[in-house]
Design a protein around this motif. Sequence first.
Motif, PDB file in Angstrom:
ATOM      1  N   SER A  13       0.638  -0.887  -0.140  1.00 58.05           N
ATOM      2  CA  SER A  13       0.054   0.261  -0.186  1.00 58.05           C
ATOM      3  C   SER A  13       0.957   1.556   0.361  1.00 58.05           C
ATOM      4  O   SER A  13       0.231   2.281  -0.019  1.00 58.05           O
ATOM      5  CB  SER A  13      -1.053  -0.037   0.868  1.00 58.05           C
ATOM      6  N   ARG A  14       2.101   1.231   0.459  1.00 54.72           N
ATOM      7  CA  ARG A  14       3.181   2.423   0.494  1.00 54.72           C
ATOM      8  C   ARG A  14       4.117   2.229  -0.523  1.00 54.72           C
ATOM      9  O   ARG A  14       4.352   3.468  -1.165  1.00 54.72           O
ATOM     10  CB  ARG A  14       3.816   2.156   1.683  1.00 54.72           C
ATOM     11  N   GLU A  19      15.345  -1.357  -2.027  1.00 51.68           N
ATOM     12  CA  GLU A  19      16.950  -0.483  -1.010  1.00 51.68           C
ATOM     13  C   GLU A  19      15.996   0.747  -1.803  1.00 51.68           C
ATOM     14  O   GLU A  19      16.096   2.152  -0.362  1.00 51.68           O
ATOM     15  CB  GLU A  19      17.377  -0.313  -2.369  1.00 51.68           C
ATOM     16  N   GLN A  20      15.639   1.502  -2.228  1.00 54.88           N
ATOM     17  CA  GLN A  20      14.494   3.015  -3.053  1.00 54.88           C
ATOM     18  C   GLN A  20      14.130   3.043  -1.548  1.00 54.88           C
ATOM     19  O   GLN A  20      13.910   4.217  -0.851  1.00 54.88           O
ATOM     20  CB  GLN A  20      14.667   3.031  -4.412  1.00 54.88           C
ATOM     21  N   THR A  39      18.085   0.011  13.982  1.00 55.03           N
ATOM     22  CA  THR A  39      19.138   1.347  14.812  1.00 55.03           C
ATOM     23  C   THR A  39      18.280   2.256  15.566  1.00 55.03           C
ATOM     24  O   THR A  39      17.771   2.861  15.211  1.00 55.03           O
ATOM     25  CB  THR A  39      20.610   1.830  14.237  1.00 55.03           C
ATOM     26  N   GLN A  62      19.133   4.948  16.346  1.00 56.78           N
ATOM     27  CA  GLN A  62      19.476   6.388  15.853  1.00 56.78           C
ATOM     28  C   GLN A  62      18.908   6.162  14.442  1.00 56.78           C
ATOM     29  O   GLN A  62      18.360   7.308  14.719  1.00 56.78           O
ATOM     30  CB  GLN A  62      21.308   6.744  15.086  1.00 56.78           C
ATOM     31  N   ASP A  63      18.460   5.431  14.030  1.00 55.08           N
ATOM     32  CA  ASP A  63      17.916   5.388  12.270  1.00 55.08           C
ATOM     33  C   ASP A  63      16.347   6.153  12.742  1.00 55.08           C
ATOM     34  O   ASP A  63      15.797   6.725  11.875  1.00 55.08           O
ATOM     35  CB  ASP A  63      18.164   3.907  12.429  1.00 55.08           C
ATOM     36  N   GLU A  73      16.066   9.420  13.635  1.00 53.07           N
ATOM     37  CA  GLU A  73      16.339  10.139  11.929  1.00 53.07           C
ATOM     38  C   GLU A  73      15.036  10.218  11.374  1.00 53.07           C
ATOM     39  O   GLU A  73      14.766  11.369  10.797  1.00 53.07           O
ATOM     40  CB  GLU A  73      17.414   9.715  11.673  1.00 53.07           C
ATOM     41  N   ILE A  74      14.197   9.548  11.471  1.00 52.79           N
ATOM     42  CA  ILE A  74      12.883   8.819  11.063  1.00 52.79           C
ATOM     43  C   ILE A  74      11.505   9.473  11.272  1.00 52.79           C
ATOM     44  O   ILE A  74      10.992  10.218  10.787  1.00 52.79           O
ATOM     45  CB  ILE A  74      12.609   7.464  11.080  1.00 52.79           C
ATOM     46  N   VAL A 121      12.452  11.849  13.484  1.00 47.70           N
ATOM     47  CA  VAL A 121      12.166  13.723  13.492  1.00 47.70           C
ATOM     48  C   VAL A 121      12.524  14.339  12.311  1.00 47.70           C
ATOM     49  O   VAL A 121      11.332  15.453  12.377  1.00 47.70           O
ATOM     50  CB  VAL A 121      14.125  14.336  14.128  1.00 47.70           C
ATOM     51  N   LEU A 122      12.918  13.598  10.471  1.00 47.93           N
ATOM     52  CA  LEU A 122      12.221  13.844   8.901  1.00 47.93           C
ATOM     53  C   LEU A 122      10.701  13.850   9.224  1.00 47.93           C
ATOM     54  O   LEU A 122       9.701  14.669   8.665  1.00 47.93           O
ATOM     55  CB  LEU A 122      12.819  13.524   8.406  1.00 47.93           C
ATOM     56  N   GLN A 179       7.474  11.104   0.508  1.00 45.86           N
ATOM     57  CA  GLN A 179       8.835  10.950   1.432  1.00 45.86           C
ATOM     58  C   GLN A 179       8.020  10.359   2.610  1.00 45.86           C
ATOM     59  O   GLN A 179       8.804   9.580   3.654  1.00 45.86           O
ATOM     60  CB  GLN A 179       9.496  12.465   1.450  1.00 45.86           C
ATOM     61  N   GLN A 225       9.527   3.136   6.726  1.00 42.39           N
ATOM     62  CA  GLN A 225      10.633   2.523   7.120  1.00 42.39           C
ATOM     63  C   GLN A 225      10.353   2.680   8.563  1.00 42.39           C
ATOM     64  O   GLN A 225      11.367   1.645   9.332  1.00 42.39           O
ATOM     65  CB  GLN A 225      11.464   3.618   6.330  1.00 42.39           C
TER      66      GLN A 225
END
Lengths: 257, 256
Positions: free
Chosen positions: A28-29, A88-89, A107, A109-110, A113-114, A116-117, A184, A191
Amino acid sequence: MTAAARVRPQAAGSAAETLARPDGVAASRLFVGRSQAAWTLPEQIAAEVGERILNEQIAPGSRIGEERLALEFGVSRGPVRDALKILEQAGLVSIASRKGTVATPLTEQDMREIFVLRSGLSEIALRGFPDHATPENLAHFRRHLQAAESVAEDDQQILFWTEANDRLMLFIAHHCGNSRVAKQLTTLSLQSIRYVRRALAAGLNTATRRREVVAFYRGLLAAYEKRSDVEPFVERLRRLINERIQSTGAALQQGPR
Amino acid sequence: MQLPPITMEDPAAGRPLARSIDLPRARAGYAAYRLFHGEEPATLSVKDQVAVTITERIVERRLQPGQKILEQSIADEFGISKAPVSEALMLLEYTGLVASAARKSAYVTPVSAAEFEELIEYRAALLGVVFPRFVERHTSADRKVLRDYLEHMQELAQDDARAFEFVEVADRSLLYVAMQSGNRHIARAMSPLSLQLLRYYAIGVRTPKQRRQLLGWWADAIRFSEARDVNRFMALAAQSRGAVIAEVLAALRAAA
């Protein structure tokens, strides 16, 4: 950039595995707005392998062999390779020329980051939606919200809850007038699913929290209907996502259960 | 349980620009730098070389917005098979410079005012996350890098023939800041976005006066960073963004 410690693998037979799961979460994504009939062969494979990664049937960091998949799906390696490129994309697999392909490791950290964005881009989505708040889109909003509310009280349906909740946000994103932001946010949603499910497995998604999220969306819908100020909701969403970062971080540190 | 599907709005059909716009010469390596996320690899595969060449042609408008890209003619030109060409086009699809209708040939994505505004809004959101962290956490070595870029921009600013190089370096400064944020998701999103925006900046920032103004802003931005003044930095970013948007939109209108 410092390499964050890898999150420990989830123990088999954890709570999340016994719950009913929504279908087609990855697809779906990966292929928003496209009917299944139009998927190419690599896309069909990407949908299936993507789903396995989200379910941790393929564990984070574990190798994905092209040949085995080709054999399993009864295709040559070409379409499998193309499927892995799609993933991968989307950030679900990492391809290293020598080491082969692995499911992207989780992780802390990952995860930060996800989210926060996601937080930054969601603001654009929330502010952009009013220009597209047609009666039809508001009706869609209500449908998504009802789907979320219908499962909010049931701990057994928690995977449907997160999916419905996420789809509501993505609905807003895809109707905010900025297709890049939408794209995005869709990828980031994909993710973040494994992280969100880890937090669920750790019991960090409570009915209280779900009610708070429902109240947030109800308020947002009312603001859109009345054409009133969305800034308070931008602020509230920022807080909700911050809390989510904290709780998911805690869940990741707990490790195997 | 049946959840509602994720649906999508029809992408806003912006009015494409037909007329060609002359561009001053470009700086070598700018496309590779962005295609490969800030690393300029010493050696490139055939596929990557094709991707770099097509990128340069698109950004510099030797391939026009909307123009078809024929795999066979590129393969013939380079004397290679079609396979690396189609892989290169796949890479460029991810950057947004090329699109392809299902099973049909690839074409250069059109440029339009609506598209530009969308790109800028998206990047502003990314930079909105990155800037405050940079101002708070950057080192004096980071400032030195930005000053070096600024110095280079000063050398280029007076020369109309080097306007493209000027915007490219200005854009690199932003990329540098984004890469320093430590958020790989943002860093990865910035490079392809930058390639798309260069197509617009190159037609927007064309007079020495505009370039001098940009220089002034960059100098201020470095000063505010040094003072760790997030608020003034963000206000300046918004102000300069507004001005560049206005210039590019005016240039797009003039070209239409």
